[in-house]
Scaffold this motif. Sequence first.
Motif, PDB file in Angstrom:
ATOM      1  N   CYS A 117      26.244  20.695  57.237  1.00  0.00           N
ATOM      2  CA  CYS A 117      26.847  19.946  56.120  1.00  0.00           C
ATOM      3  C   CYS A 117      28.368  20.093  56.115  1.00  0.00           C
ATOM      4  O   CYS A 117      29.079  19.177  55.699  1.00  0.00           O
ATOM      5  CB  CYS A 117      26.263  20.423  54.790  1.00  0.00           C
ATOM      6  SG  CYS A 117      24.479  20.204  54.704  1.00  0.00           S
ATOM      7  N   CYS A 163      29.883  17.206  57.858  1.00  0.00           N
ATOM      8  CA  CYS A 163      29.263  15.900  57.585  1.00  0.00           C
ATOM      9  C   CYS A 163      30.188  14.990  56.763  1.00  0.00           C
ATOM     10  O   CYS A 163      30.675  15.390  55.700  1.00  0.00           O
ATOM     11  CB  CYS A 163      27.950  16.111  56.843  1.00  0.00           C
ATOM     12  SG  CYS A 163      27.145  14.563  56.434  1.00  0.00           S
ATOM     13  N   CYS A 202      26.572  13.530  48.821  1.00  0.00           N
ATOM     14  CA  CYS A 202      25.188  13.891  49.170  1.00  0.00           C
ATOM     15  C   CYS A 202      24.520  14.678  48.034  1.00  0.00           C
ATOM     16  O   CYS A 202      24.965  15.772  47.669  1.00  0.00           O
ATOM     17  CB  CYS A 202      25.187  14.721  50.451  1.00  0.00           C
ATOM     18  SG  CYS A 202      23.544  15.282  50.903  1.00  0.00           S
TER      19      CYS A 202
END
Length: 383
Positions: free
Chosen positions: A215, A218, A224
């Motif tokens: 993550c 990302c 998210c």
Amino acid sequence: MSAGGDISDSISNFFAIRLIHWQRQHGRHHLPWQNTRDAYRVWLSEIMLQQTQVGTVIPYYRRFLQCFPDMQSLASASLDEVMAQWSGLGYYSRARNLHKAAQRIMSEHGGTFPEQVEVIRQLPGVGRSTAAAIGVFAFGKRAAILDGNVKRIFSRCFGIEGYPGEKHVETQLWQIAEALLPKRDESPIERDIEDYTQALMDLGATICTRAHPRCGSCPLRPECIAFRDNCVGSLPTPRPRKILPEREAALLLVVAQGKILLEKRPSAGIWGALWSLPEMQVNENVIEYCMQLGINVRLISRMEVFAHTFTHFKLWIYPLILQVISRSPGHLSPEALSQPGNQWVWMMPEDALKAAIPSPVRKVLLQYTSQTEPLEILAMADN
Ligand code: SF4
């Protein structure tokens, strides 16, 4: 972020811009099937990549193209030749469908790959997501993909609970996929749809992976939901556990003069159209079973029992090594087996390993060929 068809334009733009920029900087650009508009190559890669990782596909893709460089060569090849090139890649219905689709493209589309996603989708072995990917990469069509990797990304980003294989969850994910597609009039970037689609594939394969999502690297992290709510590990919801039924079968490695007997499986059913070892129920009498084939055998040894898991059941395999003592005149003789359309063949084990065989048969053969002692005993007894 709201889910389903309620995705706002700003969210949609966020996704498209972030993904496209990320792909251009960090995505994969030199895979053997990239940088081409050749629909045949794009189609072949998309079929091979179904349920199979890039690293596994690359050598098969290259070998397959050397053998069948275009639609014409694939359509005019025999199914056996196609299966032999596919051997080891698994999910063999893909190869049968590929062959069937090539013949259909030759007969119904004059050898030209259809451009419309709805028409591509009607080809054997091509589902909604695969048709969209072919449409995007070969023809620049604006179509949404939703393969396993993309389902994972959307489930996490939008906090979608429920197993993605269930219809209502899948429908929700398709709505998201459609709503996020970059709009042509708002997207002046050249090749935006290709880069957006490739970005989803690359992100799922390299960043938002199943077991170890990264993550921190990302581009979607700011929006998210799974990251925000600290529930990345529990999304997507895993497949509900169900206990697979178990079956048993004996695989017979019948040896005569160093060669082994292979049987062509019917095209429908498991291992369809592949060469396999003769199979019988474990509680059948192997000597009597072989007598029905016209061969008199003796049991040399039993190999280790192992399990092979199919989607719907687990198969326990009992391999037996048998030596032919005599055979009825004409039965399974080289002359009888040379007839066209024959479903049986005697082959040297090393040749069988190069033929279109299912992976459990490959395992049995590899184990057999690694045991030098039985081979020597059999060779002496054959003379
Ligand atoms: S932030 Fe993490 S969970 Fe969310 S999409 Fe990115 S990698 Fe996946």
